[in-house]
Enzyme design. Structure first.
Site, PDB file in Angstrom:
ATOM      1  N   ASN A  88       0.973  -1.324  -0.242  1.00  0.00           N
ATOM      2  CA  ASN A  88      -0.085   0.248   0.072  1.00  0.00           C
ATOM      3  C   ASN A  88       1.227   1.238  -0.213  1.00  0.00           C
ATOM      4  O   ASN A  88       2.077   0.754   0.537  1.00  0.00           O
ATOM      5  CB  ASN A  88      -0.588   0.074   1.122  1.00  0.00           C
ATOM      6  CG  ASN A  88      -1.807  -1.028   1.086  1.00  0.00           C
ATOM      7  OD1 ASN A  88      -2.282  -1.351   0.078  1.00  0.00           O
ATOM      8  ND2 ASN A  88      -1.736  -2.369   2.557  1.00  0.00           N
ATOM      9  N   GLN A  93      -1.646   3.367   3.198  1.00  0.00           N
ATOM     10  CA  GLN A  93      -0.313   2.798   4.154  1.00  0.00           C
ATOM     11  C   GLN A  93      -0.644   3.108   6.003  1.00  0.00           C
ATOM     12  O   GLN A  93       0.023   4.400   5.905  1.00  0.00           O
ATOM     13  CB  GLN A  93       1.403   2.869   3.548  1.00  0.00           C
ATOM     14  CG  GLN A  93       2.250   2.359   4.193  1.00  0.00           C
ATOM     15  CD  GLN A  93       3.652   3.292   3.512  1.00  0.00           C
ATOM     16  OE1 GLN A  93       3.722   3.982   2.348  1.00  0.00           O
ATOM     17  NE2 GLN A  93       4.095   2.424   3.703  1.00  0.00           N
ATOM     18  N   HIS A  99       6.219  -2.520   3.285  1.00  0.00           N
ATOM     19  CA  HIS A  99       5.817  -3.843   3.469  1.00  0.00           C
ATOM     20  C   HIS A  99       4.811  -4.945   2.381  1.00  0.00           C
ATOM     21  O   HIS A  99       4.614  -3.471   1.680  1.00  0.00           O
ATOM     22  CB  HIS A  99       5.034  -4.582   5.575  1.00  0.00           C
ATOM     23  CG  HIS A  99       4.131  -3.488   4.843  1.00  0.00           C
ATOM     24  ND1 HIS A  99       3.961  -1.906   5.495  1.00  0.00           N
ATOM     25  CD2 HIS A  99       2.903  -3.588   5.143  1.00  0.00           C
ATOM     26  CE1 HIS A  99       2.638  -1.740   5.285  1.00  0.00           C
ATOM     27  NE2 HIS A  99       2.186  -3.025   5.149  1.00  0.00           N
ATOM     28  N   HIS A 101       2.023  -7.332   1.937  1.00  0.00           N
ATOM     29  CA  HIS A 101       0.810  -8.638   2.056  1.00  0.00           C
ATOM     30  C   HIS A 101       1.066  -9.839   1.225  1.00  0.00           C
ATOM     31  O   HIS A 101       0.644  -9.223   0.204  1.00  0.00           O
ATOM     32  CB  HIS A 101       0.026  -8.384   2.162  1.00  0.00           C
ATOM     33  CG  HIS A 101      -0.387  -6.656   3.443  1.00  0.00           C
ATOM     34  ND1 HIS A 101      -0.928  -6.898   4.654  1.00  0.00           N
ATOM     35  CD2 HIS A 101      -0.466  -5.609   2.997  1.00  0.00           C
ATOM     36  CE1 HIS A 101      -0.761  -5.978   4.995  1.00  0.00           C
ATOM     37  NE2 HIS A 101       0.268  -4.469   4.914  1.00  0.00           N
TER      38      HIS A 101
END
Length: 112
Positions: A88, A93, A99, A101
């Site tokens: 994101n 985010q 990061h 997912h």
């Protein structure tokens, strides 16, 4: 709200996580508040705000991160037949730490 949950909680050890894969520079673990039935997060151990703030000096780390994402995605796909890989940006985010997912299944709850 915590600006960087991953540095402040996960990497500091304040929040325990169930590790999936760990390398010298990358950690993949089961999400602490899953949105999908299978929900794994992969993060660099170095603070990087987002995909958009990666520097050329981060290229080796990005390759290592993508290798971990690929391994986790392969495991999830082998076990469940499919997965999604998402990162994101901007207002989407929540935690300002790069990061990804890796997830499978339908959302567990509605975010409205």
């Amino acid at each position: 709200m915590i600006e960087d949950f991953y540095c402040e909680e996960v990497l500091s050890g304040r929040t325990a996580v169930e590790k999936v894969i760990e390398t010298e520079n990358v950690l993949a673990y089961h999400h602490t508040r899953p949105f999908w039935p299978v929900h794994i997060v992969a993060i660099p151990k170095k603070h990087i705000s987002s995909l958009l703030t990666l520097e050329p000096a981060d290229n080796d780390l990005l390759i290592e991160l993508m290798d971990v994402v690929k391994k986790v995605a392969s495991q999830v796909t082998a076990e469940h037949g499919a997965c999604r890989v998402v990162t994101n940006l901007g207002k989407y985010q929540d935690s300002k730490h790069l990061h990804f997912h890796i997830a499978h299944g339908e959302p567990l709850h509605n975010n409205e």
